[in-house]
Design an enzyme around this catalytic site. Structure first.
Site, PDB file in Angstrom:
ATOM      1  N   SER A 157       1.598   3.449  -2.664  1.00 19.21           N
ATOM      2  CA  SER A 157       1.460   4.427  -3.748  1.00 19.21           C
ATOM      3  C   SER A 157       1.097   5.808  -3.222  1.00 19.21           C
ATOM      4  O   SER A 157       1.177   6.798  -3.948  1.00 19.21           O
ATOM      5  CB  SER A 157       0.400   3.970  -4.752  1.00 19.21           C
TER       6      SER A 157
ATOM      7  N   LYS B 282      -6.480  -2.959  13.821  1.00 19.45           N
ATOM      8  CA  LYS B 282      -5.196  -2.382  14.219  1.00 19.45           C
ATOM      9  C   LYS B 282      -4.713  -2.957  15.552  1.00 19.45           C
ATOM     10  O   LYS B 282      -3.505  -3.118  15.763  1.00 19.45           O
ATOM     11  CB  LYS B 282      -5.309  -0.865  14.293  1.00 19.45           C
TER      12      LYS B 282
ATOM     13  N   GLY C 149       0.814  -1.216   0.000  1.00 20.59           N
ATOM     14  CA  GLY C 149       0.000   0.000   0.000  1.00 20.59           C
ATOM     15  C   GLY C 149       0.840   1.255   0.000  1.00 20.59           C
ATOM     16  O   GLY C 149       0.600   2.180   0.782  1.00 20.59           O
TER      17      GLY C 149
ATOM     18  N   VAL D 156      -3.614  -7.314  -1.441  1.00 17.89           N
ATOM     19  CA  VAL D 156      -3.065  -8.136  -0.363  1.00 17.89           C
ATOM     20  C   VAL D 156      -4.070  -9.138   0.195  1.00 17.89           C
ATOM     21  O   VAL D 156      -3.680 -10.083   0.884  1.00 17.89           O
ATOM     22  CB  VAL D 156      -2.507  -7.258   0.781  1.00 17.89           C
TER      23      VAL D 156
ATOM     24  N   ILE E 283      -1.784  11.730  11.537  1.00 13.80           N
ATOM     25  CA  ILE E 283      -0.721  12.164  10.630  1.00 13.80           C
ATOM     26  C   ILE E 283      -1.336  12.972   9.496  1.00 13.80           C
ATOM     27  O   ILE E 283      -2.441  12.681   9.032  1.00 13.80           O
ATOM     28  CB  ILE E 283       0.029  10.936  10.062  1.00 13.80           C
TER      29      ILE E 283
ATOM     30  N   TYR F 241     -11.964  -0.904  12.257  1.00  8.76           N
ATOM     31  CA  TYR F 241     -10.583  -0.436  12.088  1.00  8.76           C
ATOM     32  C   TYR F 241      -9.780  -0.623  13.377  1.00  8.76           C
ATOM     33  O   TYR F 241      -8.637  -1.098  13.354  1.00  8.76           O
ATOM     34  CB  TYR F 241     -10.610   1.038  11.682  1.00  8.76           C
TER      35      TYR F 241
END
Length: 245
Positions: free
Chosen positions: A12, A157, A10, A62, A186, A153
């Site tokens: 790109s 994680k 992942g 994936v 981020i 999510y």
């Protein structure tokens, strides 16, 4: 790390691309894996080569084991065996748990956990045979603290923590390490597109009062991929501006 071969899933865009470009500055052979963003993957390859590394873009979902195995064949033909694997590929399907469909649950866990399983198992022998093999999994602050509307999510994680620590024990027999990086909020495109009021609240809840940068995450990953981290394994390293203090 010069001439080491690094696969970043992942990569790109976003954090993955930052990691791939950071490896390029180390003179690595970098595999830019992508699912559908071929143009962005090729741009990443160009940036890596301009930085002094070598790179190829390889399409593979994936969640598709056969696709990941084909990626391994292409990597071996071009660069040989792999020294570093970064499991970064991920997606989010945010919705309140009471309204979450089974499909929305499954697709997020499939990409994060099945994807990490497929890639790690496919490149396991390479990492075990390498001189200082490195497995680095990208998790999230959400895996530790949860997040409203992200039960799928957060679960995925959090699963990366147990996966990392178990692989650290098993890879240690071969002299390889496994570590996890858990970024906070981020300044990626996804976060930057949030409403200003949400971003302001995130910053005010962060002791350093700002968003992190992709480069700050990539620096930690580069350290974990290097010989400088040779006695560190099974760790979860937070890059979150003190968010959970």
């Amino acid at each position: 790390m010069q001439q080491k071969t690094c696969v970043v899933t992942g990569s790109s865009r976003g954090i993955g691309r930052g990691i791939a470009e950071r490896f390029g500055r180390e003179g690595c052979n970098v595999v830019v894996n992508y699912r559908g963003s071929a143009g962005e993957a090729e741009e990443a390859v160009e940036a890596i080569e301009e930085a002094g590394g070598s790179a190829i873009a390889v399409q593979a979902d994936v969640t598709d084991l056969e696709g990941v195995e084909r990626m391994r064949e292409e990597v071996h033909e071009t660069f040989g065996t792999v020294d570093v694997l970064v499991n970064n590929a991920g997606i989010n399907q945010d919705v309140l748990f009471s309204e979450m469909s089974h499909e929305e649950w499954d697709v997020v866990l499939d990409v994060h956990l099945d994807g990490a399983f497929h890639c790690t198992q496919t490149f396991y022998d390479d990492l075990a045979a390498a001189d200082g093999g490195r497995l680095i999994n990208i998790s999230s602050i959400v895996g530790k603290g949860g997040n409203f509307g992200q039960a799928n999510y957060a679960t995925a994680k959090a699963g990366m923590f147990g996966f990392t620590r178990t692989l650290a024990l098993e890879l240690a027999r071969e002299g390889a390490t496994a570590n996890c990086v858990a970024p906070g909020f981020i300044a990626t495109q996804m976060v930057e597109e949030l409403p200003d009021r949400i971003k302001d609240r995130i910053k005010s809840d962060t002791p350093l009062r700002r968003l992190g940068t992709v480069e700050e995450v990539a620096e930690v990953v580069a350290f974990l991929a290097s010989d400088h981290s040779s006695f560190i394994t099974g760790e979860v390293i937070d890059v979150n501006g003190g968010k959970d203090l």
